[in-house]
Design a protein around this motif. Structure first.
Motif, mmCIF file in Angstrom:
data_model
loop_
_atom_site.group_PDB
_atom_site.id
_atom_site.type_symbol
_atom_site.label_atom_id
_atom_site.label_comp_id
_atom_site.label_asym_id
_atom_site.label_seq_id
_atom_site.Cartn_x
_atom_site.Cartn_y
_atom_site.Cartn_z
ATOM 1 N N LEU A 3 6.746 64.658 -54.482
ATOM 2 C CA LEU A 3 5.456 63.982 -54.545
ATOM 3 C C LEU A 3 5.022 63.559 -53.153
ATOM 4 C CD1 LEU A 3 6.216 61.689 -57.619
ATOM 5 C CD2 LEU A 3 5.065 63.901 -57.613
ATOM 6 N N GLN A 4 3.751 63.758 -52.865
ATOM 7 C CA GLN A 4 3.181 63.404 -51.566
ATOM 8 C C GLN A 4 1.937 62.568 -51.795
ATOM 9 O OE1 GLN A 4 4.437 64.347 -48.421
ATOM 10 N NE2 GLN A 4 2.901 62.967 -47.581
ATOM 11 N N ALA A 5 2.040 61.277 -51.482
ATOM 12 C CA ALA A 5 0.906 60.373 -51.658
ATOM 13 C C ALA A 5 0.073 60.317 -50.387
ATOM 14 C CB ALA A 5 1.399 58.976 -52.017
ATOM 15 N N SER A 6 -1.225 60.139 -50.568
ATOM 16 C CA SER A 6 -2.138 60.029 -49.429
ATOM 17 C C SER A 6 -3.355 59.217 -49.840
ATOM 18 C CB SER A 6 -2.559 61.418 -48.956
ATOM 19 O OG SER A 6 -3.252 62.104 -49.978
ATOM 20 N N GLY A 7 -4.178 58.880 -48.850
ATOM 21 C CA GLY A 7 -5.432 58.204 -49.136
ATOM 22 C C GLY A 7 -5.460 56.730 -48.796
ATOM 23 N N GLY A 8 -4.338 56.179 -48.379
ATOM 24 C CA GLY A 8 -4.318 54.785 -48.011
ATOM 25 C C GLY A 8 -5.075 54.532 -46.717
ATOM 26 N N GLY A 9 -5.277 53.253 -46.413
ATOM 27 C CA GLY A 9 -5.969 52.910 -45.186
ATOM 28 C C GLY A 9 -6.385 51.457 -45.191
ATOM 29 N N LEU A 10 -7.234 51.134 -44.232
ATOM 30 C CA LEU A 10 -7.757 49.780 -44.078
ATOM 31 C C LEU A 10 -9.168 49.732 -44.659
ATOM 32 C CD1 LEU A 10 -7.655 46.894 -42.882
ATOM 33 C CD2 LEU A 10 -8.500 47.891 -40.737
ATOM 34 N N VAL A 11 -9.403 48.769 -45.524
ATOM 35 C CA VAL A 11 -10.715 48.633 -46.148
ATOM 36 C C VAL A 11 -11.044 47.158 -46.281
ATOM 37 C CG1 VAL A 11 -9.746 48.685 -48.487
ATOM 38 C CG2 VAL A 11 -12.120 49.395 -48.119
ATOM 39 N N GLN A 12 -12.321 46.846 -46.252
ATOM 40 C CA GLN A 12 -12.743 45.462 -46.426
ATOM 41 C C GLN A 12 -12.728 45.096 -47.915
ATOM 42 O OE1 GLN A 12 -16.563 45.142 -44.430
ATOM 43 N NE2 GLN A 12 -15.557 44.385 -42.573
ATOM 44 N N ALA A 13 -12.602 43.834 -48.169
ATOM 45 C CA ALA A 13 -12.658 43.339 -49.551
ATOM 46 C C ALA A 13 -13.952 43.821 -50.212
ATOM 47 C CB ALA A 13 -12.567 41.825 -49.578
ATOM 48 N N LEU A 110 12.337 52.317 -64.072
ATOM 49 C CA LEU A 110 13.416 53.107 -64.659
ATOM 50 C C LEU A 110 12.897 54.288 -65.459
ATOM 51 C CD1 LEU A 110 15.769 50.231 -65.853
ATOM 52 C CD2 LEU A 110 15.982 51.633 -63.789
ATOM 53 N N GLY A 111 11.614 54.257 -65.787
ATOM 54 C CA GLY A 111 11.029 55.351 -66.549
ATOM 55 C C GLY A 111 10.590 56.525 -65.688
ATOM 56 N N TYR A 112 10.910 56.471 -64.405
ATOM 57 C CA TYR A 112 10.446 57.493 -63.474
ATOM 58 C C TYR A 112 11.624 58.114 -62.732
ATOM 59 C CZ TYR A 112 5.973 55.555 -64.636
ATOM 60 O OH TYR A 112 4.877 55.141 -65.343
ATOM 61 N N ASP A 113 11.524 59.418 -62.554
ATOM 62 C CA ASP A 113 12.616 60.170 -61.945
ATOM 63 C C ASP A 113 12.339 60.577 -60.503
ATOM 64 O OD1 ASP A 113 12.213 61.350 -65.056
ATOM 65 O OD2 ASP A 113 14.237 60.674 -64.533
ATOM 66 N N TYR A 114 11.089 60.688 -60.151
ATOM 67 C CA TYR A 114 10.723 61.171 -58.825
ATOM 68 C C TYR A 114 9.687 60.228 -58.216
ATOM 69 C CZ TYR A 114 12.786 65.314 -60.905
ATOM 70 O OH TYR A 114 13.631 66.181 -61.547
ATOM 71 N N TRP A 115 9.830 60.019 -56.907
ATOM 72 C CA TRP A 115 8.979 59.077 -56.209
ATOM 73 C C TRP A 115 8.420 59.701 -54.938
ATOM 74 C CZ3 TRP A 115 7.934 54.124 -57.999
ATOM 75 C CH2 TRP A 115 8.658 53.721 -59.126
ATOM 76 N N GLY A 116 7.164 59.359 -54.654
ATOM 77 C CA GLY A 116 6.573 59.750 -53.390
ATOM 78 C C GLY A 116 6.970 58.779 -52.294
ATOM 79 N N GLN A 117 6.509 59.042 -51.088
ATOM 80 C CA GLN A 117 6.935 58.270 -49.931
ATOM 81 C C GLN A 117 6.135 56.999 -49.725
ATOM 82 O OE1 GLN A 117 4.681 60.504 -49.821
ATOM 83 N NE2 GLN A 117 3.230 59.977 -48.230
ATOM 84 N N GLY A 118 5.038 56.839 -50.428
ATOM 85 C CA GLY A 118 4.240 55.639 -50.284
ATOM 86 C C GLY A 118 3.101 55.804 -49.300
ATOM 87 N N THR A 119 2.015 55.117 -49.578
ATOM 88 C CA THR A 119 0.870 55.094 -48.677
ATOM 89 C C THR A 119 0.370 53.660 -48.600
ATOM 90 O OG1 THR A 119 -1.296 56.111 -48.198
ATOM 91 C CG2 THR A 119 -0.791 55.698 -50.517
ATOM 92 N N LEU A 120 0.091 53.196 -47.388
ATOM 93 C CA LEU A 120 -0.248 51.792 -47.163
ATOM 94 C C LEU A 120 -1.728 51.547 -47.396
ATOM 95 C CD1 LEU A 120 0.479 48.932 -46.156
ATOM 96 C CD2 LEU A 120 0.091 49.778 -43.823
ATOM 97 N N VAL A 121 -2.009 50.549 -48.197
ATOM 98 C CA VAL A 121 -3.373 50.080 -48.422
ATOM 99 C C VAL A 121 -3.468 48.654 -47.896
ATOM 100 C CG1 VAL A 121 -5.084 49.456 -50.159
ATOM 101 C CG2 VAL A 121 -3.723 51.546 -50.429
ATOM 102 N N THR A 122 -4.398 48.439 -46.997
ATOM 103 C CA THR A 122 -4.612 47.109 -46.423
ATOM 104 C C THR A 122 -6.048 46.699 -46.684
ATOM 105 O OG1 THR A 122 -3.007 47.559 -44.662
ATOM 106 C CG2 THR A 122 -4.496 45.692 -44.352
ATOM 107 N N VAL A 123 -6.211 45.565 -47.338
ATOM 108 C CA VAL A 123 -7.540 45.061 -47.673
ATOM 109 C C VAL A 123 -7.777 43.788 -46.882
ATOM 110 C CG1 VAL A 123 -9.100 44.356 -49.515
ATOM 111 C CG2 VAL A 123 -7.283 46.021 -49.990
ATOM 112 N N SER A 124 -8.779 43.816 -46.047
ATOM 113 C CA SER A 124 -9.093 42.662 -45.211
ATOM 114 C C SER A 124 -10.141 41.785 -45.902
ATOM 115 C CB SER A 124 -9.597 43.105 -43.846
ATOM 116 O OG SER A 124 -10.802 43.836 -43.985
ATOM 117 N N SER A 125 -10.045 40.497 -45.643
ATOM 118 C CA SER A 125 -10.977 39.556 -46.280
ATOM 119 C C SER A 125 -12.218 39.349 -45.432
ATOM 120 C CB SER A 125 -10.272 38.224 -46.500
ATOM 121 O OG SER A 125 -9.806 37.725 -45.271
#
Length: 125
Positions: A3-13, A110-125
């Motif tokens: 699994l390859q996750a993407s699409g994270g980033g910095l976004v305003q509230a 525990l219900g999941y067998d495979y995991w992606g590497q993660g993508t960071l989402v940062t929401v600024s106020s």
């Protein structure tokens, strides 16, 4: 399944982001798919899940009405559309694939067998 996750980033509230998770392997359509997140200093948390044929979706209460999970089995991809983002949504988001024949809840890691590497989402106020 990889699994390859993407699409994270910095976004305003109150902004939006769409996360994608591309899967390899021919058995993607047989798995239920989920998104989890881990905020700084907190435990991993279930966010959303979808069953293999998109008939059923599941959400944690804090994202209901704001996030939408979907999948395209032809593209081996699951999405998480995130609207009306809040600073408390800031986290690393992980996609995961699970065998629906397992006894563990779709809400549990525990219900999941495979995991992606993660993508960071940062929401600024």
């Amino acid at each position: 399944v990889q699994l390859q996750a993407s699409g994270g980033g910095l976004v305003q509230a109150r902004g939006s982001l769409r996360l994608s998770c591309a899967a390899s392997g021919r058995t993607f359509s047989s798995y239920h798919m989920g998104w989890f997140r881990r905020a700084p200093g907190k435990e991993r948390e279930f966010v959303a899940a979808i069953n293999w044929n998109s008939i059923s979706t599941y959400y944690v209460d804090s994202v209901k009405g704001r996030f939408t999970i979907s999948r395209d089995n032809a593209k081996n991809t699951v999405y998480l559309q995130m609207n009306s983002l809040k600073p408390e949504d800031t986290a690393v988001y992980y996609c995961a694939a699970g065998d629906p024949t397992k006894v563990y809840s779709i809400y549990s890691p525990l219900g999941y067998d495979y995991w992606g590497q993660g993508t960071l989402v940062t929401v600024s106020s």
